[in-house]
Structures are given as structure tokens and as C-alpha cells.
Design a protein around this motif. Sequence first.
Motif, PDB file in Angstrom:
ATOM      1  N   ALA A  73       1.785   1.804 -14.490  1.00 53.31           N
ATOM      2  CA  ALA A  73       3.198   2.195 -14.441  1.00 53.31           C
ATOM      3  C   ALA A  73       3.630   2.485 -13.007  1.00 53.31           C
ATOM      4  O   ALA A  73       4.765   2.182 -12.606  1.00 53.31           O
ATOM      5  N   ILE A  74       2.729   3.056 -12.213  1.00 52.65           N
ATOM      6  CA  ILE A  74       3.013   3.329 -10.803  1.00 52.65           C
ATOM      7  C   ILE A  74       3.236   2.019 -10.050  1.00 52.65           C
ATOM      8  O   ILE A  74       4.188   1.879  -9.275  1.00 52.65           O
ATOM      9  N   VAL A  75       2.360   1.053 -10.279  1.00 57.26           N
ATOM     10  CA  VAL A  75       2.479  -0.249  -9.618  1.00 57.26           C
ATOM     11  C   VAL A  75       3.777  -0.939 -10.030  1.00 57.26           C
ATOM     12  O   VAL A  75       4.462  -1.564  -9.210  1.00 57.26           O
ATOM     13  N   ASP A  76       4.125  -0.823 -11.296  1.00 54.49           N
ATOM     14  CA  ASP A  76       5.354  -1.437 -11.805  1.00 54.49           C
ATOM     15  C   ASP A  76       6.588  -0.861 -11.103  1.00 54.49           C
ATOM     16  O   ASP A  76       7.534  -1.583 -10.784  1.00 54.49           O
ATOM     17  N   THR A 124      10.722   1.569  -4.591  1.00 50.37           N
ATOM     18  CA  THR A 124      10.712   2.610  -3.561  1.00 50.37           C
ATOM     19  C   THR A 124      11.164   2.098  -2.209  1.00 50.37           C
ATOM     20  O   THR A 124      11.540   2.891  -1.352  1.00 50.37           O
ATOM     21  N   ARG A 125      11.106   0.792  -2.003  1.00 55.74           N
ATOM     22  CA  ARG A 125      11.528   0.203  -0.732  1.00 55.74           C
ATOM     23  C   ARG A 125      12.362  -1.047  -1.013  1.00 55.74           C
ATOM     24  O   ARG A 125      11.909  -2.173  -0.814  1.00 55.74           O
ATOM     25  N   CYS A 185       0.832  -1.212   0.000  1.00 56.96           N
ATOM     26  CA  CYS A 185       0.000   0.000   0.000  1.00 56.96           C
ATOM     27  C   CYS A 185       0.863   1.257   0.000  1.00 56.96           C
ATOM     28  O   CYS A 185       0.605   2.213  -0.761  1.00 56.96           O
ATOM     29  N   HIS A 186       1.903   1.260   0.819  1.00 61.18           N
ATOM     30  CA  HIS A 186       2.771   2.425   0.906  1.00 61.18           C
ATOM     31  C   HIS A 186       3.766   2.484  -0.255  1.00 61.18           C
ATOM     32  O   HIS A 186       4.174   3.574  -0.666  1.00 61.18           O
ATOM     33  N   GLU A 187       4.154   1.339  -0.768  1.00 60.63           N
ATOM     34  CA  GLU A 187       5.024   1.357  -1.952  1.00 60.63           C
ATOM     35  C   GLU A 187       4.316   2.053  -3.117  1.00 60.63           C
ATOM     36  O   GLU A 187       4.926   2.839  -3.850  1.00 60.63           O
ATOM     37  N   VAL A 188       3.034   1.769  -3.280  1.00 57.83           N
ATOM     38  CA  VAL A 188       2.259   2.426  -4.336  1.00 57.83           C
ATOM     39  C   VAL A 188       2.217   3.935  -4.091  1.00 57.83           C
ATOM     40  O   VAL A 188       2.416   4.739  -5.010  1.00 57.83           O
ATOM     41  N   SER A 189       1.985   4.329  -2.842  1.00 58.05           N
ATOM     42  CA  SER A 189       1.926   5.749  -2.516  1.00 58.05           C
ATOM     43  C   SER A 189       3.267   6.434  -2.749  1.00 58.05           C
ATOM     44  O   SER A 189       3.335   7.544  -3.299  1.00 58.05           O
ATOM     45  N   HIS A 190       4.362   5.787  -2.331  1.00 53.83           N
ATOM     46  CA  HIS A 190       5.686   6.365  -2.540  1.00 53.83           C
ATOM     47  C   HIS A 190       5.980   6.516  -4.035  1.00 53.83           C
ATOM     48  O   HIS A 190       6.621   7.494  -4.457  1.00 53.83           O
ATOM     49  N   ALA A 191       5.516   5.553  -4.830  1.00 53.73           N
ATOM     50  CA  ALA A 191       5.733   5.639  -6.278  1.00 53.73           C
ATOM     51  C   ALA A 191       4.996   6.841  -6.865  1.00 53.73           C
ATOM     52  O   ALA A 191       5.515   7.540  -7.734  1.00 53.73           O
ATOM     53  N   ILE A 192       3.787   7.090  -6.379  1.00 52.99           N
ATOM     54  CA  ILE A 192       3.041   8.274  -6.830  1.00 52.99           C
ATOM     55  C   ILE A 192       3.815   9.535  -6.470  1.00 52.99           C
ATOM     56  O   ILE A 192       3.969  10.451  -7.287  1.00 52.99           O
ATOM     57  N   ASP A 193       4.325   9.594  -5.232  1.00 52.56           N
ATOM     58  CA  ASP A 193       5.065  10.770  -4.778  1.00 52.56           C
ATOM     59  C   ASP A 193       6.282  11.041  -5.651  1.00 52.56           C
ATOM     60  O   ASP A 193       6.596  12.198  -5.959  1.00 52.56           O
ATOM     61  N   LEU A 194       6.980   9.966  -6.036  1.00 53.03           N
ATOM     62  CA  LEU A 194       8.217  10.128  -6.794  1.00 53.03           C
ATOM     63  C   LEU A 194       7.974  10.352  -8.287  1.00 53.03           C
ATOM     64  O   LEU A 194       8.659  11.159  -8.920  1.00 53.03           O
ATOM     65  N   MET A 195       6.982   9.656  -8.843  1.00 48.14           N
ATOM     66  CA  MET A 195       6.732   9.746 -10.279  1.00 48.14           C
ATOM     67  C   MET A 195       5.869  10.942 -10.654  1.00 48.14           C
ATOM     68  O   MET A 195       5.990  11.491 -11.746  1.00 48.14           O
ATOM     69  N   HIS A 196       4.984  11.326  -9.743  1.00 45.63           N
ATOM     70  CA  HIS A 196       4.043  12.420 -10.039  1.00 45.63           C
ATOM     71  C   HIS A 196       3.962  13.378  -8.845  1.00 45.63           C
ATOM     72  O   HIS A 196       2.883  13.543  -8.248  1.00 45.63           O
TER      73      HIS A 196
END
Length: 368
Positions: A314-317, A322-323, A247-258
Motif C-alpha cells: 500500500a505504501i508503494v502504491d 508524494t512527488r 527511494c524517497h517517494e517510498v520514504s515520503h509515503a511512509i512519513d505521510l501514511m504512518h
Amino acid sequence: MPLLARFVTAPLVVDVRRGALAELAKILADQRISTSGRVAIAVGSTYGPIVQHTFEHDLVDADWFTVEGGTINTAIKLVEQVRKNRYDAVVGIGGGTVLDVTKFAAARLGLPMVAVATNLAHDGIGSPISTLDNDAGRGSYGVPAPIAVLVDLDLVAQAPPRSIRSGIGEIVSNLSAVADWEASHRLHGEEIDGLAISLARTSANAVMNHPGGILDDNFLSALAEGLVLSGLSMVVAGTSRPSSGACHEVSHAIDLMHPDRRVYHGEQVGLGAAFAWFLRGDQQLFTATVDCLHRHGLPVRPVDLGFSLEEFAAIVDYAPQTRPGRFTILEELGLSPAAIIAKVNEYNDHVFARINADGAVTPEGRLI
């Protein structure tokens, strides 16, 4: 003689009620955190002047500092300001940004930190982690947990409703994070902590199964106490594992990618948790999570966060990057980009079917 107990660092005070802020001076004195009232108080620009006016006849020996933004530079600036004088403690009064900055500053100064939460956006109010923006995007820093936590429901009621809903997404995601931790233990032998898991799971279930909403004091109390317990679970575990998984990996990916499109942290991790339950094939918890998020007006589909299905795939990928070293359902499945796209489409269809009973949404995902 065997060790029959362990010592757990916990807040001296947890006070969740209306009017809690007015008791701050008394609590500082009674708990011997600061009998003199010589404390540094960090506030945000929004509530700062109002809060300071509240204490014009109390805490007259306190010094007030305004926090602007949630960056590592802001936290270091606060450190430089506070270290010019001697204080018994540092008090943060505000939302997650103010509290994260204050926790970091207090840690650098070696001073106890008191958290006074004015909203319930995430579990940082009682956690040993400070999340701050830095030159690389956003980082999480280990810090001592607050020595006291106050949540004034009068102030929380004045916070943006969306910020309170964010806290719901944050706490509900604990169940998914715990499932990831237990899977890592089962498949890779990673050590788990039963007490930490109990705290994280109990707090999440208390909110997920509560019949109330954000206008209900009983619900707000359950949410606030759950967020404090969630923070304590990380103290017990010595890691963010009880509340941070796929759940947090997805959120961190959003933070970094967008970074220009990120929204409330709890909104992002809530959706991440729902997607993780779908990947696990756990229909019961997938349904319960989607129902809870949807009932409280939280995002349940990529479009609700402003992303197309292709963007979310792409975010999930990217999320596992991120961790590094953290094992979650994303690492366990190791899906190819094409398989992720298929799963995202399938997830979107299942969520649509679940929430469309009242005809409130379209297949494209636009709210009517």
C-alpha cells in the motif's frame, strides 16, 4: 566567446576529523565568516549544554539557542529569537533536525549558515534543502546550502550507531535516484546534469564499496565526505533529483501514511532503493545494495521496518503521489495494486534468499 566554465556555490570549509569542533572559532575568523565571533548558535537539548561548555572561553560574544523538535514552527520560533539582535552568521551544531531548523532560519534571516554535524544520519549536512514537519505532514524547503561544514568524528562516535547507519542508507540510495533521473531524461527528455550525477554517484560508490564499518574512522570520513558531496550535487543540479527518486517517494509515503511508525530517513530510503533496483530487474545493483545494507545492519525487508507485506504494498502504491510530476521507476511501470503486491512478495523472497545463507532470519522475516 563561449562560456567555458560555470560557477558553483560550494562551502568555504569542509572539515571532517576528530576535534573539528574545537576549531570552530578559528574557522569563523579565518574565513571571515565572523571575525568578531558575533554569531547565533543553535543546538539541540542533548548535546547543547556539553557543546556550550566547550566554548566557555571562546566565542564569548555568541548567543546560544536551544532547538526543540524539527517542525516549521520550531524554525520560525528560532527566526523570531535570532532577529532580535545583529549577527554575522547562524551556526547549527547537532544532528539533522537541528541543522534543518537552522538552515531554514538562516535563509529567512538572510544570514550565512555554518553546519557542525554531530551525527551522519542524512545528507542534509551540506544540502540546500531543509526538511521540516508541518501541518500537512512533512515538507522540503529550498534554502541556501551551508557556507561551511564541520564534522567532528569525536561527536559522531558518541551518536547512536543507528543514526550513523541511517547515513549509509541515505548515501547508497543515490545510485537508485540517479538511475531514475537518467531514465526520465531518456524517456521524457528531462534535463540532467552530468556533474551533479558524478558527485552523487561517486559519493555513493565510495561508501558502498568501502570495506570498513561505523567503528572505523576511515569509513566515517568517507561517509561524511560522501554526504557533503551528495548535498553539493543538489546545489549543482538546482534540484534534489541526484539524490531523490523512487527511494524517497517510498520514504515520503511512509512519513505521510504512518507518521507514528516512521523511523530514520536513511533506513527508509535504503530499503526503497533496494526495492527500486528489484523493480528495474538490475540483479547486480539489487544484490550490491542489499548486501551493503545488510552488512551494516540496515533494514532490507518490509518487516525490518515494522510493516507487513500488505502494508508495504500500500505504501508503494501511494508513493508516486508524494512527488507529483517526478518520474521514477514507480511511474514508469505504473503497476496496478495487485501487481504491486506480487512484486513486493517476490522482492521479499529474493531478499530472504540473499541474506539467509547464514540462517540468521526466518521466512516470515523475524530476526532470530
